[in-house]
Design a protein around this motif. Structure first.
Motif, short mmCIF file in Angstrom:
data_model
loop_
_atom_site.label_atom_id
_atom_site.label_comp_id
_atom_site.label_asym_id
_atom_site.label_seq_id
_atom_site.Cartn_x
_atom_site.Cartn_y
_atom_site.Cartn_z
N VAL A 32 -54.85 39.82 -14.37
CA VAL A 32 -54.03 38.89 -13.60
C VAL A 32 -53.03 38.22 -14.55
O VAL A 32 -53.37 37.89 -15.69
N GLY A 33 -51.84 38.06 -14.06
CA GLY A 33 -50.81 37.42 -14.87
C GLY A 33 -50.08 36.33 -14.11
O GLY A 33 -50.02 36.35 -12.89
N TRP A 34 -49.56 35.38 -14.87
CA TRP A 34 -48.65 34.38 -14.34
C TRP A 34 -47.25 34.66 -14.91
O TRP A 34 -47.11 34.87 -16.12
N PHE A 35 -46.28 34.64 -14.03
CA PHE A 35 -44.89 34.88 -14.41
C PHE A 35 -44.05 33.74 -13.84
O PHE A 35 -44.48 33.02 -12.94
N ARG A 36 -42.84 33.58 -14.34
CA ARG A 36 -41.95 32.55 -13.81
C ARG A 36 -40.52 33.03 -13.81
O ARG A 36 -40.14 33.88 -14.62
N GLN A 37 -39.76 32.46 -12.89
CA GLN A 37 -38.35 32.80 -12.81
C GLN A 37 -37.56 31.53 -12.55
O GLN A 37 -37.76 30.86 -11.52
N ALA A 38 -36.69 31.20 -13.49
CA ALA A 38 -35.82 30.05 -13.36
C ALA A 38 -34.50 30.50 -12.73
O ALA A 38 -34.14 31.68 -12.81
N GLY A 40 -31.02 31.76 -12.07
CA GLY A 40 -30.07 32.48 -12.91
C GLY A 40 -30.67 33.24 -14.06
O GLY A 40 -29.94 33.81 -14.89
N LYS A 41 -32.00 33.26 -14.14
CA LYS A 41 -32.66 33.97 -15.24
C LYS A 41 -33.58 35.05 -14.70
O LYS A 41 -33.96 35.04 -13.52
N GLU A 42 -33.94 35.97 -15.59
CA GLU A 42 -34.86 37.02 -15.19
C GLU A 42 -36.29 36.49 -15.16
O GLU A 42 -36.62 35.51 -15.83
N ARG A 43 -37.13 37.17 -14.39
CA ARG A 43 -38.54 36.83 -14.36
C ARG A 43 -39.15 37.12 -15.74
O ARG A 43 -38.88 38.16 -16.33
N GLU A 44 -39.96 36.20 -16.23
CA GLU A 44 -40.57 36.36 -17.54
C GLU A 44 -42.07 36.12 -17.47
O GLU A 44 -42.56 35.38 -16.62
N GLU A 45 -42.79 36.76 -18.38
CA GLU A 45 -44.23 36.55 -18.43
C GLU A 45 -44.55 35.18 -19.01
O GLU A 45 -43.81 34.68 -19.86
N VAL A 46 -45.62 34.59 -18.53
CA VAL A 46 -46.11 33.32 -19.04
C VAL A 46 -47.47 33.52 -19.73
O VAL A 46 -47.64 33.18 -20.89
N ALA A 47 -48.41 34.08 -18.98
CA ALA A 47 -49.75 34.30 -19.52
C ALA A 47 -50.45 35.36 -18.69
O ALA A 47 -50.17 35.51 -17.50
N CYS A 48 -51.36 36.07 -19.33
CA CYS A 48 -52.14 37.10 -18.64
C CYS A 48 -53.58 37.04 -19.08
O CYS A 48 -53.90 36.55 -20.17
N ASP A 60 -44.84 32.95 -26.39
CA ASP A 60 -44.78 31.98 -27.48
C ASP A 60 -44.43 30.57 -27.00
O ASP A 60 -44.95 29.58 -27.53
N SER A 61 -43.55 30.46 -26.02
CA SER A 61 -43.06 29.14 -25.62
C SER A 61 -44.12 28.27 -24.95
O SER A 61 -43.93 27.07 -24.80
N VAL A 62 -45.24 28.87 -24.53
CA VAL A 62 -46.28 28.08 -23.85
C VAL A 62 -47.57 27.98 -24.65
O VAL A 62 -48.51 27.28 -24.23
N LYS A 63 -47.65 28.65 -25.78
CA LYS A 63 -48.86 28.61 -26.59
C LYS A 63 -49.20 27.18 -26.99
O LYS A 63 -48.34 26.43 -27.43
N GLY A 64 -50.47 26.82 -26.83
CA GLY A 64 -50.91 25.48 -27.16
C GLY A 64 -50.69 24.47 -26.05
O GLY A 64 -51.18 23.35 -26.12
N ARG A 65 -49.94 24.84 -25.00
CA ARG A 65 -49.68 23.92 -23.88
C ARG A 65 -50.31 24.42 -22.58
O ARG A 65 -50.77 23.63 -21.76
N PHE A 66 -50.30 25.73 -22.37
CA PHE A 66 -50.81 26.31 -21.13
C PHE A 66 -52.12 27.04 -21.41
O PHE A 66 -52.31 27.61 -22.49
N THR A 67 -53.00 27.05 -20.41
CA THR A 67 -54.25 27.79 -20.51
C THR A 67 -54.49 28.55 -19.22
O THR A 67 -54.48 27.96 -18.13
#
Length: 122
Positions: A32-38, A40-48, A60-67
């Protein structure tokens, strides 16, 4: 069909917990994965996560902040988001695939939810 919830408006530095429910899935055998799309931007992976062995990946941008975590009995995957920043503002989607391994990329997953909006104000 996956169903996300838990999005909302939060101030910078705040927290949210997103929930992805997968009724009808034998979640213990899924990735299972979480992705996000802002805007004007492409969909990007967040965590899996591989639910069977809890193997996780974070961008990298969410390491240490998201679980990311899972509860296979409740057929639910969570994304705990702390220390939120305005740059985290996006629609967040969960995705799943019947596979014990994964590539944390949107092209790997074949079941998607409708998304939940996360807005972080500065």
């Amino acid at each position: 069909r996956l169903v996300e919830s838990g999005g909302g408006l939060v101030q910078s530095g705040g927290s949210l917990r997103l929930t992805c429910v997968a009724p009808g899935f034998t979640l213990g055998y899924y990735a299972v994965g979480w992705f996000r799309q802002a805007p004007g931007k492409e969909r990007e992976e967040v965590a899996c996560i591989s639910v069977l062995d809890d193997k996780t990946y974070y961008t990298d941008s969410v390491k240490g902040r998201f679980t990311i975590s899972s509860d296979s009995e409740r057929k639910t995957v969570y994304l705990q988001m702390n220390s939120l920043e305005p740059e985290d503002t996006a629609i967040y989607y969960c995705a799943a695939k019947d596979d014990l391994g994964y590539v944390c990329d949107s092209t790997f997953f074949d079941s998607w939810g409708q998304g939940t909006q996360v807005t972080v104000s500065s």
